[in-house]
Write an enzyme that holds these catalytic residues in place. Sequence first.
Site, PDB file in Angstrom:
ATOM      1  N   ARG A 182     -11.145  -5.610  -5.844  1.00  0.00           N
ATOM      2  CA  ARG A 182      -9.907  -6.010  -5.540  1.00  0.00           C
ATOM      3  C   ARG A 182      -9.498  -7.656  -4.937  1.00  0.00           C
ATOM      4  O   ARG A 182      -8.514  -8.103  -5.550  1.00  0.00           O
ATOM      5  CB  ARG A 182      -9.262  -5.161  -4.344  1.00  0.00           C
ATOM      6  N   TYR A 237      -0.945   4.312  -1.655  1.00  0.00           N
ATOM      7  CA  TYR A 237      -2.218   4.385  -1.263  1.00  0.00           C
ATOM      8  C   TYR A 237      -1.965   4.881   0.557  1.00  0.00           C
ATOM      9  O   TYR A 237      -2.458   5.895   1.016  1.00  0.00           O
ATOM     10  CB  TYR A 237      -2.811   3.215  -0.989  1.00  0.00           C
ATOM     11  N   ARG A 243       0.908  -1.111   0.040  1.00  0.00           N
ATOM     12  CA  ARG A 243      -0.031   0.049   0.096  1.00  0.00           C
ATOM     13  C   ARG A 243       0.862   1.213  -0.044  1.00  0.00           C
ATOM     14  O   ARG A 243       0.475   2.324   0.668  1.00  0.00           O
ATOM     15  CB  ARG A 243      -1.048   0.010   1.136  1.00  0.00           C
TER      16      ARG A 243
HETATM   17  P1  NAD Z   1     -16.441   1.884  -3.293  1.00  0.00           P
HETATM   18  O1  NAD Z   1     -15.950   1.323  -4.342  1.00  0.00           O
HETATM   19  O2  NAD Z   1     -17.415   1.095  -2.847  1.00  0.00           O
HETATM   20  O3  NAD Z   1     -17.027   3.407  -4.016  1.00  0.00           O
HETATM   21  C1  NAD Z   1     -16.239   4.107  -4.585  1.00  0.00           C
HETATM   22  C2  NAD Z   1     -16.943   5.157  -5.170  1.00  0.00           C
HETATM   23  O4  NAD Z   1     -15.974   6.120  -5.792  1.00  0.00           O
HETATM   24  C3  NAD Z   1     -17.680   4.621  -6.447  1.00  0.00           C
HETATM   25  O5  NAD Z   1     -19.078   4.821  -6.608  1.00  0.00           O
HETATM   26  C4  NAD Z   1     -16.869   5.271  -7.644  1.00  0.00           C
HETATM   27  O6  NAD Z   1     -17.922   5.494  -8.845  1.00  0.00           O
HETATM   28  C5  NAD Z   1     -16.465   6.669  -7.114  1.00  0.00           C
HETATM   29  N1  NAD Z   1     -15.327   7.348  -7.651  1.00  0.00           N
HETATM   30  C6  NAD Z   1     -14.250   6.623  -8.102  1.00  0.00           C
HETATM   31  N2  NAD Z   1     -13.425   7.740  -8.811  1.00  0.00           N
HETATM   32  C7  NAD Z   1     -14.153   8.959  -8.645  1.00  0.00           C
HETATM   33  C8  NAD Z   1     -13.835  10.142  -9.102  1.00  0.00           C
HETATM   34  N3  NAD Z   1     -12.775  10.403  -9.640  1.00  0.00           N
HETATM   35  N4  NAD Z   1     -14.781  11.044  -8.573  1.00  0.00           N
HETATM   36  C9  NAD Z   1     -15.971  10.864  -8.101  1.00  0.00           C
HETATM   37  N5  NAD Z   1     -16.169   9.704  -7.571  1.00  0.00           N
HETATM   38  C10 NAD Z   1     -15.295   8.528  -7.853  1.00  0.00           C
HETATM   39  O7  NAD Z   1     -15.348   2.430  -2.367  1.00  0.00           O
HETATM   40  P2  NAD Z   1     -15.145   2.257  -0.433  1.00  0.00           P
HETATM   41  O8  NAD Z   1     -14.457   0.845  -0.370  1.00  0.00           O
HETATM   42  O9  NAD Z   1     -16.424   2.424  -0.038  1.00  0.00           O
HETATM   43  O10 NAD Z   1     -14.153   3.541  -0.584  1.00  0.00           O
HETATM   44  C11 NAD Z   1     -14.559   4.572  -0.196  1.00  0.00           C
HETATM   45  C12 NAD Z   1     -13.505   5.289   0.567  1.00  0.00           C
HETATM   46  O11 NAD Z   1     -12.999   4.768   1.771  1.00  0.00           O
HETATM   47  C13 NAD Z   1     -12.111   5.681  -0.168  1.00  0.00           C
HETATM   48  O12 NAD Z   1     -11.658   6.901  -0.114  1.00  0.00           O
HETATM   49  C14 NAD Z   1     -11.310   4.291   0.230  1.00  0.00           C
HETATM   50  O13 NAD Z   1     -10.123   4.584   0.272  1.00  0.00           O
HETATM   51  C15 NAD Z   1     -11.564   4.415   1.421  1.00  0.00           C
HETATM   52  N6  NAD Z   1     -11.564   3.030   2.342  1.00  0.00           N
HETATM   53  C16 NAD Z   1     -11.992   1.987   2.274  1.00  0.00           C
HETATM   54  C17 NAD Z   1     -11.832   0.905   2.822  1.00  0.00           C
HETATM   55  C18 NAD Z   1     -12.413  -0.435   2.406  1.00  0.00           C
HETATM   56  O14 NAD Z   1     -11.856  -1.511   2.886  1.00  0.00           O
HETATM   57  N7  NAD Z   1     -13.524  -0.578   1.632  1.00  0.00           N
HETATM   58  C19 NAD Z   1     -10.861   0.970   3.937  1.00  0.00           C
HETATM   59  C20 NAD Z   1     -10.366   2.313   4.278  1.00  0.00           C
HETATM   60  C21 NAD Z   1     -10.760   3.239   3.685  1.00  0.00           C
END
Ligand code: NAD
Length: 246
Positions: free
Chosen positions: A188, A147, A144
């Site tokens: 992923r 990231y 990561r």
């Molecule tokens: P997700 O894939 O479920 O949703 C991501 C959304 O982001 C999608 O609807 C996509 O269309 C949108 N997106 C992508 N590129 C974009 C852009 N350029 N402009 C606007 N929207 C855009 O994602 P998630 O897993 O819920 O993650 C959301 C946030 O939480 C992210 O910042 C991620 O890094 C963070 N996060 C997630 C996890 C996890 O395990 N899922 C853990 C820690 C942090």
Amino acid sequence: MIDLKGKRAVVTAAADGIGRATAMAFAEAGARVLATDIAVDRLAGLSAVEGIDTAPLDVRDGEAIASLASAHTETDILVSCAGMVFHGGLLDTPAEAWDASFALNTRAAYQLMQAFLPGMLARGGGSIIAISSVASSVIGVPNRCAYGASKAALIGLVKSVSADYMTKNIRANAICPGTVDSPSLQQRISAQGDYDTVRKSFIDRQPMGRLGTPEEVAQLAVYLGSDAASFVTGQAMVIDGGWTVM
Ligand code: NAD
């Protein structure tokens, strides 16, 4: 009782996962929500939800952010949620992946905060929430590199904004989730090989023995957006099922 009655919120990346759950939880708590995402088709279902309006927004587009902010100067809560994971250690991270990670995970949040802050200052306060990760300055996680560095920078941004504007009734906090069962996580897992084996490896790093849900993270966002959190600013709040305890 925590509620968001009378508050207006903007949420990015609201079509799926944590952003979608946050938009829904905010509306349920009484806020008027503008749910935005690059994926306009997947936003469509949200506009039928009471209290939620939708708008297209690619958060890498600074002009689009500025235009959205100027049309929504009465925003009380900004949730910067969009992010991406690039899988790789230092030697496997090309500059393009580094730049793309910082553009989405850090620069977009900087531009969103810069665009929405003047309206919050004019209205006498606001709450800014950035979705970071435990893979940041909290802990190092294998593969990561871009990231973790970009999510750590996001925490630095939040602390800086908090320090500069806390006397103006602006609060800025980061939420640092562990592994959350969202569509991007499922993609992923699929991309890394045998689905069940890879999924088990993600669950195994969670001491509670399960992944988090987007709804659990959304409840922390509701708290941080609400007046119940009026003494909380500049924090990187971990919500990780105990990952970083052991
Ligand atoms: P997700 O894939 O479920 O949703 C991501 C959304 O982001 C999608 O609807 C996509 O269309 C949108 N997106 C992508 N590129 C974009 C852009 N350029 N402009 C606007 N929207 C855009 O994602 P998630 O897993 O819920 O993650 C959301 C946030 O939480 C992210 O910042 C991620 O890094 C963070 N996060 C997630 C996890 C996890 O395990 N899922 C853990 C820690 C942090």
